[in-house]
Motif scaffolding. Structure first.
Motif, PDB file in Angstrom:
ATOM      1  N   ASP A  92       0.969  -1.111   0.175  1.00 25.44           N
ATOM      2  CA  ASP A  92      -0.060  -0.039   0.161  1.00 25.44           C
ATOM      3  C   ASP A  92       0.937   1.157   0.038  1.00 25.44           C
ATOM      4  O   ASP A  92       1.912   1.337   0.835  1.00 25.44           O
ATOM      5  CB  ASP A  92      -0.846  -0.040   1.095  1.00 25.44           C
ATOM      6  CG  ASP A  92      -1.727   1.292   1.264  1.00 25.44           C
ATOM      7  OD1 ASP A  92      -2.740   1.342   0.728  1.00 25.44           O
ATOM      8  OD2 ASP A  92      -1.367   2.149   1.986  1.00 25.44           O
ATOM      9  N   THR A  93       0.584   2.241  -0.770  1.00 25.44           N
ATOM     10  CA  THR A  93       1.532   3.157  -1.183  1.00 25.44           C
ATOM     11  C   THR A  93       1.666   4.167   0.192  1.00 25.44           C
ATOM     12  O   THR A  93       2.798   4.603   0.680  1.00 25.44           O
ATOM     13  CB  THR A  93       0.882   4.248  -2.233  1.00 25.44           C
ATOM     14  OG1 THR A  93       0.559   3.576  -3.542  1.00 25.44           O
ATOM     15  CG2 THR A  93       2.011   5.483  -2.236  1.00 25.44           C
ATOM     16  N   GLN A  94       0.794   4.297   0.972  1.00 30.77           N
ATOM     17  CA  GLN A  94       0.914   5.329   2.370  1.00 30.77           C
ATOM     18  C   GLN A  94       1.887   4.263   3.135  1.00 30.77           C
ATOM     19  O   GLN A  94       2.798   4.961   3.785  1.00 30.77           O
ATOM     20  CB  GLN A  94      -0.223   5.556   2.742  1.00 30.77           C
ATOM     21  CG  GLN A  94      -0.431   6.224   4.010  1.00 30.77           C
ATOM     22  CD  GLN A  94      -1.652   6.658   4.465  1.00 30.77           C
ATOM     23  OE1 GLN A  94      -2.663   6.580   3.959  1.00 30.77           O
ATOM     24  NE2 GLN A  94      -1.643   7.573   5.477  1.00 30.77           N
ATOM     25  N   LEU A  95       1.774   2.829   3.305  1.00 34.09           N
ATOM     26  CA  LEU A  95       2.298   2.138   4.611  1.00 34.09           C
ATOM     27  C   LEU A  95       3.698   2.179   3.869  1.00 34.09           C
ATOM     28  O   LEU A  95       4.600   2.353   4.861  1.00 34.09           O
ATOM     29  CB  LEU A  95       1.611   1.036   4.764  1.00 34.09           C
ATOM     30  CG  LEU A  95       2.227   0.098   5.619  1.00 34.09           C
ATOM     31  CD1 LEU A  95       2.602   0.385   6.856  1.00 34.09           C
ATOM     32  CD2 LEU A  95       1.801  -1.414   5.419  1.00 34.09           C
ATOM     33  N   LEU A  96       4.050   1.855   2.671  1.00 31.07           N
ATOM     34  CA  LEU A  96       5.190   1.428   2.186  1.00 31.07           C
ATOM     35  C   LEU A  96       6.158   2.935   2.303  1.00 31.07           C
ATOM     36  O   LEU A  96       7.462   2.905   2.570  1.00 31.07           O
ATOM     37  CB  LEU A  96       5.167   1.212   0.704  1.00 31.07           C
ATOM     38  CG  LEU A  96       6.706   0.726  -0.021  1.00 31.07           C
ATOM     39  CD1 LEU A  96       7.678  -0.251   0.959  1.00 31.07           C
ATOM     40  CD2 LEU A  96       6.404   0.018  -1.616  1.00 31.07           C
ATOM     41  N   ALA A  97       5.548   4.021   2.159  1.00 29.68           N
ATOM     42  CA  ALA A  97       6.248   5.191   1.989  1.00 29.68           C
ATOM     43  C   ALA A  97       6.959   5.600   3.555  1.00 29.68           C
ATOM     44  O   ALA A  97       7.500   6.285   3.754  1.00 29.68           O
ATOM     45  CB  ALA A  97       5.400   6.465   1.674  1.00 29.68           C
ATOM     46  N   SER A  98       5.936   4.892   4.392  1.00 33.42           N
ATOM     47  CA  SER A  98       6.258   5.458   5.886  1.00 33.42           C
ATOM     48  C   SER A  98       7.492   4.589   6.312  1.00 33.42           C
ATOM     49  O   SER A  98       8.025   4.793   7.399  1.00 33.42           O
ATOM     50  CB  SER A  98       5.074   5.158   6.882  1.00 33.42           C
ATOM     51  OG  SER A  98       4.707   3.915   6.966  1.00 33.42           O
ATOM     52  N   ILE A  99       7.597   3.383   5.853  1.00 32.18           N
ATOM     53  CA  ILE A  99       8.586   2.334   6.359  1.00 32.18           C
ATOM     54  C   ILE A  99      10.123   2.790   6.177  1.00 32.18           C
ATOM     55  O   ILE A  99      10.366   3.307   5.070  1.00 32.18           O
ATOM     56  CB  ILE A  99       8.706   1.087   5.657  1.00 32.18           C
ATOM     57  CG1 ILE A  99       7.370   0.270   5.945  1.00 32.18           C
ATOM     58  CG2 ILE A  99       9.818   0.098   6.098  1.00 32.18           C
ATOM     59  CD1 ILE A  99       7.095  -0.930   5.281  1.00 32.18           C
TER      60      ILE A  99
END
Length: 227
Positions: A92-99
């Motif tokens: 998911d774009t949002q989750l992946l960007a936060s890692i």
């Protein structure tokens, strides 16, 4: 079962948006991902940073059940519905960007059968180039459950007797995928270097200071030993 006491209540990729254990406002988002050794990686990092509110520790949930894992049309697919949900959530774009960090925890982490995990990590880093990967090195595998040898001898050291050992990661550079993972990882935590003087099997630590065995089965670390 004690291995899962803490990780079972951790933030999970599968329910990241609705899990009260997740803290996505934390400064650093840490994903723990691998095979059935994921809880060992969680127990290890949680022991040092579990009380640090600036970190959010996220469990992927074990790649092993991801049957028929493949990449098609830019997506990773699995015939296992639960795994598919976790993969979709991970990418998911949002989750992946936060890692910020991935802790890679697996038995024999550089073995040939870890190629799919490597490909997933490559894909994750291609989307979020700032991700740093920390690899936990391998350790010891016994031919039978370590508990069997302990019950036989009353000594945890019997689990490192050459006749009882099926695998020992004495020279990770000789493992098939070492160079591949080395090319994308930021930190390598060499358990053999830390726990076995001169990298010799006979010198390896097999229990905690309190006498808890390194593991009870053939390789999954006990909660206390990971900590």
């Amino acid at each position: 079962e004690r291995r899962f006491i803490k990780s079972a209540h951790a933030c999970s990729v599968a329910y990241a948006k609705d899990n009260p254990a997740c803290n996505f406002s934390a400064d650093t988002q840490v994903l723990i991902m691998g095979n059935s050794h994921e809880p060992d990686g969680y127990n290890f990092i949680n022991a040092g940073y579990g009380d640090n509110e600036s970190l959010n520790l996220i469990m992927f949930g074990n790649i092993n059940p991801c049957t028929d894992l493949r990449r098609e049309g830019g997506r990773y697919l699995s015939s296992n519905e639960d795994c598919q949900n976790r993969l979709d959530s991970l990418f998911d774009t949002q989750l992946l960007a936060s890692i910020d960090i991935i802790i890679y925890a697996a038995n024999k982490p550089f073995a040939a059968n870890k190629s799919q995990i490597f490909q997933i990590f490559e894909s994750l880093k291609s989307i979020n180039t700032d991700i740093k990967i920390i690899t936990l090195g391998g350790y010891i595998n016994t031919k039978r459950d370590c508990a069997f040898y302990i019950n036989e001898s009353n000594l945890t050291t019997s689990c490192k007797q050459p006749k009882n050992v099926a695998y020992f990661e004495s020279d990770p550079k000789q493992e098939p995928l070492y160079k591949s993972f080395y090319s994308i990882q930021s930190v390598y935590i060499d358990r053999v270097e830390l726990l076995c003087k001169n990298r010799e099997l006979k010198n390896c630590t097999t229990q905690t200071e309190q006498g808890v065995p390194m593991f009870y089965d053939a390789h999954h670390q006990s909660l206390e030993f990971s900590e």
